[in-house]
Motif scaffolding. Structure first.
Motif, PDB file in Angstrom:
ATOM      1  N   SER A   1       0.757  -1.070   0.194  1.00 59.36           N
ATOM      2  CA  SER A   1      -0.341  -0.018  -0.101  1.00 59.36           C
ATOM      3  C   SER A   1       1.101   1.042  -0.102  1.00 59.36           C
ATOM      4  N   ARG A   2       0.523   2.258  -0.271  1.00 55.71           N
ATOM      5  CA  ARG A   2       1.038   3.800  -0.444  1.00 55.71           C
ATOM      6  C   ARG A   2       0.662   4.453   0.828  1.00 55.71           C
ATOM      7  N   VAL A   3       1.301   5.328   1.648  1.00 51.69           N
ATOM      8  CA  VAL A   3       1.098   6.289   2.474  1.00 51.69           C
ATOM      9  C   VAL A   3       1.048   7.457   1.601  1.00 51.69           C
ATOM     10  N   ILE A   4       0.046   8.704   1.555  1.00 54.66           N
ATOM     11  CA  ILE A   4       0.201   9.949   1.363  1.00 54.66           C
ATOM     12  C   ILE A   4      -0.032  11.013   2.088  1.00 54.66           C
ATOM     13  N   VAL A   5       1.018  11.690   2.582  1.00 60.57           N
ATOM     14  CA  VAL A   5       0.871  12.503   4.039  1.00 60.57           C
ATOM     15  C   VAL A   5       0.719  13.505   3.762  1.00 60.57           C
ATOM     16  N   ALA A   6      -0.211  14.306   4.193  1.00 62.52           N
ATOM     17  CA  ALA A   6      -0.760  16.070   4.049  1.00 62.52           C
ATOM     18  C   ALA A   6      -0.487  16.339   5.463  1.00 62.52           C
ATOM     19  N   ALA A   7       0.323  17.780   5.507  1.00 59.33           N
ATOM     20  CA  ALA A   7       0.289  18.280   6.872  1.00 59.33           C
ATOM     21  C   ALA A   7       0.149  19.771   6.613  1.00 59.33           C
ATOM     22  N   GLY A   8      -0.755  20.364   7.723  1.00 53.31           N
ATOM     23  CA  GLY A   8      -0.950  21.600   7.640  1.00 53.31           C
ATOM     24  C   GLY A   8      -2.436  21.905   7.846  1.00 53.31           C
ATOM     25  N   ARG A   9      -2.698  23.115   8.443  1.00 55.04           N
ATOM     26  CA  ARG A   9      -3.964  23.732   9.524  1.00 55.04           C
ATOM     27  C   ARG A   9      -5.587  23.428   8.209  1.00 55.04           C
ATOM     28  N   PHE A  10      -6.133  22.825   9.184  1.00 50.37           N
ATOM     29  CA  PHE A  10      -7.416  23.050   8.230  1.00 50.37           C
ATOM     30  C   PHE A  10      -8.070  24.010   7.995  1.00 50.37           C
ATOM     31  N   SER A  11      -7.883  24.458   7.147  1.00 50.57           N
ATOM     32  CA  SER A  11      -8.943  25.555   6.341  1.00 50.57           C
ATOM     33  C   SER A  11      -8.553  26.035   4.695  1.00 50.57           C
ATOM     34  N   PRO A  12     -10.026  26.520   4.189  1.00 52.16           N
ATOM     35  CA  PRO A  12     -10.285  26.457   3.269  1.00 52.16           C
ATOM     36  C   PRO A  12      -8.704  27.051   2.220  1.00 52.16           C
ATOM     37  N   GLU A  13      -7.621  27.835   2.563  1.00 53.62           N
ATOM     38  CA  GLU A  13      -6.240  28.135   1.898  1.00 53.62           C
ATOM     39  C   GLU A  13      -5.563  27.025   1.960  1.00 53.62           C
ATOM     40  N   LYS A  14      -5.631  25.856   2.433  1.00 54.79           N
ATOM     41  CA  LYS A  14      -4.654  25.208   2.639  1.00 54.79           C
ATOM     42  C   LYS A  14      -4.904  24.020   1.759  1.00 54.79           C
ATOM     43  N   GLY A  15      -6.222  24.161   0.803  1.00 53.67           N
ATOM     44  CA  GLY A  15      -6.602  23.207   0.134  1.00 53.67           C
ATOM     45  C   GLY A  15      -7.271  21.344  -0.057  1.00 53.67           C
ATOM     46  N   GLN A  16      -7.163  20.989   2.053  1.00 52.43           N
ATOM     47  CA  GLN A  16      -7.297  19.833   2.011  1.00 52.43           C
ATOM     48  C   GLN A  16      -8.810  19.431   1.745  1.00 52.43           C
ATOM     49  N   MET A  17      -9.936  20.219   1.258  1.00 53.61           N
ATOM     50  CA  MET A  17     -11.343  19.400   0.626  1.00 53.61           C
ATOM     51  C   MET A  17     -10.794  19.026  -0.633  1.00 53.61           C
ATOM     52  N   ASP A  18      -9.419  19.784  -1.986  1.00 51.74           N
ATOM     53  CA  ASP A  18      -8.980  19.669  -2.895  1.00 51.74           C
ATOM     54  C   ASP A  18      -8.717  17.598  -2.806  1.00 51.74           C
ATOM     55  N   LEU A  19      -7.990  17.717  -1.567  1.00 47.94           N
ATOM     56  CA  LEU A  19      -7.333  16.642  -1.593  1.00 47.94           C
ATOM     57  C   LEU A  19      -8.128  15.698  -1.613  1.00 47.94           C
ATOM     58  N   VAL A  20      -9.408  15.168  -0.116  1.00 53.64           N
ATOM     59  CA  VAL A  20     -10.392  14.412  -0.700  1.00 53.64           C
ATOM     60  C   VAL A  20     -10.685  14.228  -1.293  1.00 53.64           C
ATOM     61  N   ARG A  21     -11.376  15.461  -2.530  1.00 53.30           N
ATOM     62  CA  ARG A  21     -12.202  14.937  -3.393  1.00 53.30           C
ATOM     63  C   ARG A  21     -10.947  14.168  -4.365  1.00 53.30           C
ATOM     64  N   ALA A  22      -9.361  14.540  -4.920  1.00 54.12           N
ATOM     65  CA  ALA A  22      -8.610  14.068  -5.050  1.00 54.12           C
ATOM     66  C   ALA A  22      -8.335  12.494  -4.855  1.00 54.12           C
ATOM     67  N   ALA A  23      -8.467  11.951  -3.692  1.00 52.03           N
ATOM     68  CA  ALA A  23      -8.483  10.471  -2.910  1.00 52.03           C
ATOM     69  C   ALA A  23      -9.506   9.902  -3.757  1.00 52.03           C
ATOM     70  N   GLU A  24     -10.775  10.616  -2.911  1.00 50.92           N
ATOM     71  CA  GLU A  24     -11.336   8.983  -4.340  1.00 50.92           C
ATOM     72  C   GLU A  24     -11.037   8.724  -5.105  1.00 50.92           C
ATOM     73  N   ARG A  25     -10.648   9.708  -6.257  1.00 54.98           N
ATOM     74  CA  ARG A  25     -10.399   9.509  -7.913  1.00 54.98           C
ATOM     75  C   ARG A  25      -9.141   8.566  -7.436  1.00 54.98           C
ATOM     76  N   VAL A  26      -8.217   8.659  -6.348  1.00 55.64           N
ATOM     77  CA  VAL A  26      -6.787   7.968  -6.120  1.00 55.64           C
ATOM     78  C   VAL A  26      -7.670   6.706  -5.763  1.00 55.64           C
ATOM     79  N   ILE A  27      -8.012   6.522  -4.774  1.00 49.35           N
ATOM     80  CA  ILE A  27      -9.238   5.118  -4.517  1.00 49.35           C
ATOM     81  C   ILE A  27      -9.417   4.244  -5.362  1.00 49.35           C
ATOM     82  N   GLU A  28     -10.085   4.731  -6.570  1.00 52.68           N
ATOM     83  CA  GLU A  28     -11.164   4.126  -7.269  1.00 52.68           C
ATOM     84  C   GLU A  28     -10.144   3.338  -8.203  1.00 52.68           C
ATOM     85  N   ARG A  29      -9.159   3.632  -8.411  1.00 53.68           N
ATOM     86  CA  ARG A  29      -8.208   3.227  -8.848  1.00 53.68           C
ATOM     87  C   ARG A  29      -6.585   2.175  -8.065  1.00 53.68           C
ATOM     88  N   ARG A  30      -6.310   2.793  -7.369  1.00 52.38           N
ATOM     89  CA  ARG A  30      -5.587   2.049  -6.384  1.00 52.38           C
ATOM     90  C   ARG A  30      -6.185   1.702  -4.588  1.00 52.38           C
TER      91      ARG A  30
END
Length: 184
Positions: free
Chosen positions: A1-30
């Motif tokens: 398995s691959r562990v993908i890490v992000a670190a930063g304050r959870f606020s809109p400018e940090k882009g974690q919502m985009d990361l969650v949306r992207a994670a959905e696509r990655v998990i479909e393939r991986r």
């Protein structure tokens, strides 16, 4: 398995919502991909709710804030910085120092350190599709990810290795000129 890490304050400018949306696509393939998001308020609950809504909560861990970069990066296969607004994030530099391959948004000071396809991957800020593609590619090709991580480490060393040399020269000049150095 691959562990993908992000670190930063959870606020809109940090882009974690985009990361969650992207994670959905990655998990479909991986389906073996795992995401660890270090951070804290104010948007922790919103991030977790979005992960649940997209069906990726079982693949995404939010352990809270971690002040120690090694704590964040221990076991990481990839470090992602999906920020929408950023200077030059320390966690990205710390990952590069450890040879962890990085993916960052093409904003602020990030392109100064991360050269697309050479020392890491760059994606347009706010583009979850491009972010997913970069994560999936590095998760799929471990050799390429390793090569980017090592190239990133070399870039970081080259960029900052002059620091000790400058300090030594300053001390030598002070000695030769008969002046005492700092703190003397």
């Amino acid at each position: 398995s691959r562990v993908i890490v992000a670190a930063g304050r959870f606020s809109p400018e940090k882009g974690q919502m985009d990361l969650v949306r992207a994670a959905e696509r990655v998990i479909e393939r991986r389906p073996d991909a795992r995401f660890v998001l270090f951070g804290d308020v104010p948007d922790l609950a919103a991030i977790q709710a979005e992960a649940a809504r997209r069906g990726v909560a079982d693949h995404l861990l939010c352990p809270g804030f971690e002040s120690n970069a090694l704590g964040c990066l221990r076991g990481a296969d990839i470090l992602v910085n999906p920020s929408l607004s950023e200077g030059l994030p320390n966690v990205l530099l710390e990952a590069m120092a450890l040879g962890v391959p990085v993916i960052g948004s093409r904003i602020g000071g990030i392109p100064e350190m991360v050269e697309e396809g050479v020392t890491g991957r760059l994606v347009p800020a706010g583009d979850a599709t491009a972010l997913a593609g970069a994560m999936e590619a590095l998760a799929r090709d471990g050799a390429a990810a390793h090569a980017l991580g090592q190239a990133g480490r070399r870039r970081l060393v080259e960029r900052w290795e002059a620091g000790p040399a400058v300090a030594a020269l300053e001390a030598l000049y002070a000695e030769l000129s008969g002046r005492s150095g700092p703190g003397r």
